[in-house]
Design an enzyme around this catalytic site. Structure first.
Site, PDB file in Angstrom:
ATOM      1  N   SER A 143      26.926 -80.863  37.185  1.00 18.63           N
ATOM      2  CA  SER A 143      27.892 -79.850  37.634  1.00 18.63           C
ATOM      3  C   SER A 143      28.284 -78.985  36.444  1.00 18.63           C
ATOM      4  O   SER A 143      28.068 -79.379  35.288  1.00 18.63           O
ATOM      5  CB  SER A 143      29.131 -80.561  38.185  1.00 18.63           C
ATOM      6  OG  SER A 143      30.215 -79.657  38.323  1.00 18.63           O
ATOM      7  N   TYR A 156      36.093 -86.311  39.370  1.00 18.36           N
ATOM      8  CA  TYR A 156      34.818 -85.573  39.486  1.00 18.36           C
ATOM      9  C   TYR A 156      34.373 -85.103  38.099  1.00 18.36           C
ATOM     10  O   TYR A 156      33.207 -85.248  37.727  1.00 18.36           O
ATOM     11  CB  TYR A 156      35.015 -84.383  40.430  1.00 18.36           C
ATOM     12  CG  TYR A 156      33.754 -83.647  40.794  1.00 18.36           C
ATOM     13  CD1 TYR A 156      32.915 -84.109  41.804  1.00 18.36           C
ATOM     14  CD2 TYR A 156      33.395 -82.462  40.144  1.00 18.36           C
ATOM     15  CE1 TYR A 156      31.757 -83.425  42.151  1.00 18.36           C
ATOM     16  CE2 TYR A 156      32.244 -81.768  40.483  1.00 18.36           C
ATOM     17  CZ  TYR A 156      31.432 -82.251  41.491  1.00 18.36           C
ATOM     18  OH  TYR A 156      30.278 -81.566  41.840  1.00 18.36           O
TER      19      TYR A 156
END
Ligand code: NAP
Length: 251
Positions: A143, A156
């Site tokens: 990410s 996350y």
């Protein structure tokens, strides 16, 4: 000269291939010649149709990646159906959003388990098989939050930053054994994962204003990077996290 991007005769195991980025990757790998084993909790009907329309074989494996319970079975079922497993794409992932000051242990554990712990143990099970075959390719879906901090997504960010590190250590250990371990960092892609961001008009406008390409990524934008990292074209590429982000990190 043989096409170095061809995946003809290869078998790719893709997690979470029923939708979004995983679906885009499964279809791109199939278009490059790979047969697909799709492991996840929702039936990948649409992906199966698309892969079979490309003339490739497709296997659906039921697996809940909330825990490491299914990881060995997923590799075993792939090998039972296709005789081998050449490529692993660790795509299945979740996100939980809340202010860090009140973030719950449950939201911490769920994201760390699915996005990091299960990825490690599935990769370990895959690598044992790949070592028997003389090599393989691992692609982790990281990410922008493998590079940046983000906001309101502490588990996350921790998991995806950890995944970039995991990509490097596994590359260090396995580079001489014929296994390549790399990651792709998608930018802002139009999938279920980012629905809440697009629904927030201010957030949506701020995100679009920062992307040099001035649009959200589409699942088909990620396929080329995945084919590259799955193919022999990337045999000397190890431990990288490749952004596919419309230029976000360049700004
Ligand atoms: P998505 O549409 O929400 O897809 C997530 C996939 O993971 C789905 O197939 C989902 O299955 C699967 N999954 C989640 N929890 C699972 C579990 N416990 N067991 C089995 N499968 C599970 O989102 P996406 O954007 O395509 O996300 C794919 C990957 O890209 C994720 O790792 C995400 O973190 C990463 N990523 C996305 C973006 C973005 O902008 N969209 C940016 C950077 C990174 P179900 O459909 O059954 O829920």
């Amino acid at each position: 000269m043989a096409n170095p991007f061809s995946l003809e005769g290869k078998v790719a195991l893709v997690t979470g291939a029923n939708t979004g980025i995983g679906q885009g990757i499964a279809i791109a790998l199939a278009a490059a010649g790979a047969d697909i084993a799709a492991a996840g909790r929702s039936e990948p009907t649409e992906t199966q149709k698309a892969v079979e329309a490309l003339g490739r074989k497709f296997l659906s494996i039921k697996a809940d990646f909330g825990s490491i319970e299914p990881v060995q079975r997923v590799v075993d079922e792939t090998v039972a159906a296709f005789g081998k497993a050449d490529i692993l794409v660790n795509n299945a992932g979740i996100i939980r959003r809340a202010d860090s000051i009140e973030f719950s242990e449950a939201d911490w554990d769920a994201v760390m388990d699915t996005n990091l712990k299960v990825v490690f143990f599935l990769t370990q099970a895959f690598a044992k098989q790949a070592l028997k075959q003389g090599g393989g390719k691992v692609i982790n879906i990281a990410s922008l939050l493998s590079f940046q901090g983000g906001i309101r997504v502490p588990s996350y960010t921790a998991a995806k930053s950890g995944l970039a590190g995991l990509t490097k250590i596994l590359a260090n250990e396995w580079a001489t054994k014929g296994i390549n371990v790399n990651a792709i960092a998608p930018g802002y892609f139009d999938t279920n994962n980012t629905e809440a961001l697009r629904a927030d008009q201010d957030r949506n406008a701020a995100i679009l204003a920062r992307i040099p390409a001035a649009r959200w990524g589409r699942p088909e934008d990620i396929g080329g990077a995945a084919v590259f990292l799955a193919s022999s074209a990337s045999d000397y590429v190890q431990g990288i996290t490749l952004p596919v982000d419309g230029g976000w990190l360049a700004r």
